[in-house]
Write an enzyme that holds these catalytic residues in place. Structure first.
Site, PDB file in Angstrom:
ATOM      1  N   LYS A  79      36.889  36.621 -25.011  1.00  0.00           N
ATOM      2  CA  LYS A  79      35.730  36.569 -25.913  1.00  0.00           C
ATOM      3  C   LYS A  79      36.103  35.815 -27.182  1.00  0.00           C
ATOM      4  O   LYS A  79      37.221  35.981 -27.699  1.00  0.00           O
ATOM      5  CB  LYS A  79      35.286  38.009 -26.234  1.00  0.00           C
ATOM      6  CG  LYS A  79      33.983  38.118 -27.030  1.00  0.00           C
ATOM      7  CD  LYS A  79      33.582  39.575 -27.273  1.00  0.00           C
ATOM      8  CE  LYS A  79      32.238  39.669 -28.009  1.00  0.00           C
ATOM      9  NZ  LYS A  79      31.816  41.070 -28.254  1.00  0.00           N
ATOM     10  N   SER A 162      26.793  42.108 -27.106  1.00  0.00           N
ATOM     11  CA  SER A 162      27.181  40.772 -27.514  1.00  0.00           C
ATOM     12  C   SER A 162      28.175  40.097 -26.579  1.00  0.00           C
ATOM     13  O   SER A 162      28.343  38.883 -26.638  1.00  0.00           O
ATOM     14  CB  SER A 162      27.798  40.831 -28.907  1.00  0.00           C
ATOM     15  OG  SER A 162      29.033  41.537 -28.882  1.00  0.00           O
ATOM     16  N   SER A 186      28.318  46.665 -26.941  1.00  0.00           N
ATOM     17  CA  SER A 186      28.510  45.275 -26.517  1.00  0.00           C
ATOM     18  C   SER A 186      29.417  45.051 -25.312  1.00  0.00           C
ATOM     19  O   SER A 186      29.505  43.928 -24.827  1.00  0.00           O
ATOM     20  CB  SER A 186      29.046  44.444 -27.679  1.00  0.00           C
ATOM     21  OG  SER A 186      27.986  44.097 -28.519  1.00  0.00           O
TER      22      SER A 186
HETATM   23  N1  GLN Z   1      23.776  45.376 -30.030  1.00  0.00           N
HETATM   24  C1  GLN Z   1      24.430  46.055 -31.093  1.00  0.00           C
HETATM   25  C2  GLN Z   1      24.294  45.261 -32.354  1.00  0.00           C
HETATM   26  O1  GLN Z   1      23.679  44.258 -32.326  1.00  0.00           O
HETATM   27  C3  GLN Z   1      25.875  46.288 -30.741  1.00  0.00           C
HETATM   28  C4  GLN Z   1      26.692  45.070 -30.847  1.00  0.00           C
HETATM   29  C5  GLN Z   1      28.137  45.320 -30.536  1.00  0.00           C
HETATM   30  O2  GLN Z   1      28.482  46.320 -29.920  1.00  0.00           O
HETATM   31  N2  GLN Z   1      28.979  44.415 -30.983  1.00  0.00           N
HETATM   32  O3  GLN Z   1      24.795  45.609 -33.375  1.00  0.00           O
END
Ligand code: GLN
Length: 499
Positions: A79, A162, A186
């Site tokens: 990532k 994400s 995410s």
């Molecule tokens: N979807 C959540 C956010 O936008 C979690 C994102 C994540 O876990 N990095 O904050």
């Protein structure tokens, strides 16, 4: 010769050790798959062919000498949130343009020390903020899954976010496994959308050193893989104490793979009534019931439990996470890293750089975060959210103290949706609701795994989540394996992108 990209991570490692094929061969097969797939899927932001081939050659030498590490020669995707020395690291943001770290994140260093090979950096939501991978500066990632009745004219689906690039690449067989991170869901939400396995380990299990910070008290790294056993193998390599991260936990890392076939006999599995949401789609309800049956059939005791503060988790998360983000992202000012847009004064330079460098969702988070931390509102928002967080944590502690070993819930409230979904685009809160089942876990610092468990009526993957006690990822792998085996799904999407 068989298609080497179809092998699981474990099969790849074992095949390499048995010298059935070389790391250079399997790495070349993945590089080829990326060449034919990435134009459509956009999972990789940057492909590191030369690094990959060089690492593979070194792995082949070690394999020949009988000095193989636990992941020797296995090609992985990383990532873009992980710092990789001298290699593209931008958290999928414009503001980090041209940034090449001079250091390697602890997690990726652990993987390379164990012999893994890096294929490249994976797309993601900008600074890991999002649930659809649509906030990336490098464009949206495409989910390899399509509805069964889609003849190719339907809209492409999001992979979740994400860690959307990671999940899409693992599912589409553009890598044997991938690193990911999870601040509010995410790892688990994209795993669910793409039909792959993802664990968010206990907070402190993996070092955060060298991972671009989003919300430091919630961020955790974890693996995305095609099987539960692969997931356990990869986490064993990623995890471990690191004195450079003050929140890293100095606890031993077991061989997680040894726990995978342990079963769930005699375990007490809690079913939290607060997760039975109004308006939950029938398919999710059915999936959940099915999961309960599977675990019961394998000898687990099922118990109804209550986690009374669940409904406050999402609103509290959207105060805590932006607050920490606004502080963490203050460092991108046009002076130290990446993009700089010149201005007439230093203040103007900051403003122009941050306006041009951050996307809309990141700007929204910075504004929310700055607001809830501001002098007049700190007590009303931030402090209260922290109190709610304590209550959420206590809910879980109580349930575990009562003898519950793990908690079963759905992973997401739906299957993957279309890129550009009008409802989500119009209302950020709709997008935030994707994490309704996952954020509590980050607020409490607990481990949780998402495992593919079924498909919706369109044939798209759906997943269940198991939440565990702190540092008891082993029970999650064991339970996850029972779900995986009971579901018996075919999780290879048709390679329509090759046509
Ligand atoms: N979807 C959540 C956010 O936008 C979690 C994102 C994540 O876990 N990095 O904050």
């Amino acid at each position: 010769m068989t298609d080497l990209t179809r092998l699981s991570l474990k099969e790849t490692r074992n095949g390499l050790r048995a010298r059935q094929f070389s790391s250079l061969e399997v790495t070349s097969a993945y590089l080829e798959a990326i060449k034919t797939g990435n134009e459509t899927l956009n999972a990789y932001i940057c492909v590191e062919e030369e690094i990959a081939r060089n690492q593979a050659k070194k792995s082949d030498e070690r394999l020949a000498a009988g000095e193989a590490g636990p992941l020797e020669g296995v090609p992985l995707g990383i990532k873009d949130l992980f710092a990789t020395r001298g290699v593209h690291t931008q958290a999928a943001s414009h503001i980090l343009d041209g940034f090449l770290p001079e250091y390697e994140s602890t997690v990726t260093a652990n993987l390379w020390n164990d012999g893994a090979v890096m294929l490249g950096k994976l797309n993601m939501d900008e600074f890991a903020m999002g649930s659809s991978n649509e906030t990336s500066y490098f464009g949206p990632v495409v989910n390899p899954w399509r509805p069964a009745d889609d003849d190719g004219s339907g809209p492409a689906l999001v992979p979740g976010g994400s860690s959307g690039g990671s999940a899409s690449a693992v599912s589409a067989m553009l890598c044997a496994g991938a690193t990911a991170t999870d601040t509010g869901g995410s790892i688990r939400q994209p795993a669910a959308f793409c039909g792959v396995v993802g664990i968010k380990p206990t907070y402190g299990r993996c070092s955060r050193w060298g991972i671009v910070a989003f919300a430091s008290s919630l961020d955790q790294a974890g693996p995305l893989t095609r099987t539960v056993e692969d997931n356990a193998m990869m986490l064993t390599s990623m995890a471990g104490f690191d004195s450079r991260d003050s929140t890293s936990a100095d606890v031993p890392v077991p061989d997680f793979a040894a726990a995978v076939e342990r079963g769930v006999k005699g375990l007490s599995i809690g079913i939290p009534r607060e997760y039975r949401m109004d308006g939950m789609p029938g398919e999710i309800e059915t999936l959940w019931k099915q999961g309960i049956e599977w675990l019961r059939d394998e000898g687990a005791r099922i118990r109804d439990i209550s986690l009374p503060h669940t409904r406050y988790a999402l609103p509290a998360y959207y105060i805590v996470a932006p607050a920490e983000a606004s502080s963490n992202l203050a460092r991108y000012d046009g002076v130290k890293y990446g993009l700089r847009v010149a201005g007439k004064s230093i203040d103007e330079m900051y403003e122009l750089t941050r306006a041009a460098g951050f996307g809309r969702e990141v700007q929204r988070r910075v504004m929310i975060g700055t607001y809830v931390l501001s002098a007049g509102y700190y007590d009303a928002y931030y402090k209260r959210a922290q109190k709610v967080r304590t209550l959420i944590k206590r809910d879980f502690e109580q349930v575990f103290a009562d003898g519950v070993d793990a908690i079963l819930t759905p992973a997401t409230p739906s299957a993957a949706f279309a890129i550009g979904d009008a409802e989500m685009a119009a209302d950020p809160v709709k997008m935030y609701l994707n994490d309704i089942f996952t954020v509590t876990v980050n607020m409490a610092g607990l481990p949780a795994i998402a495992v593919p468990a079924g498909k919706d009526r369109q044939g798209l993957p759906l997943a269940l989540q198991l939440i565990g006690r702190p540092f008891d990822e082993e029970t999650l792998f064991a339970g996850g394996r029972v779900i995986e085996r009971s579901a018996g799904l075919d999780l290879a999407p048709g390679k329509w992108w090759q046509k």
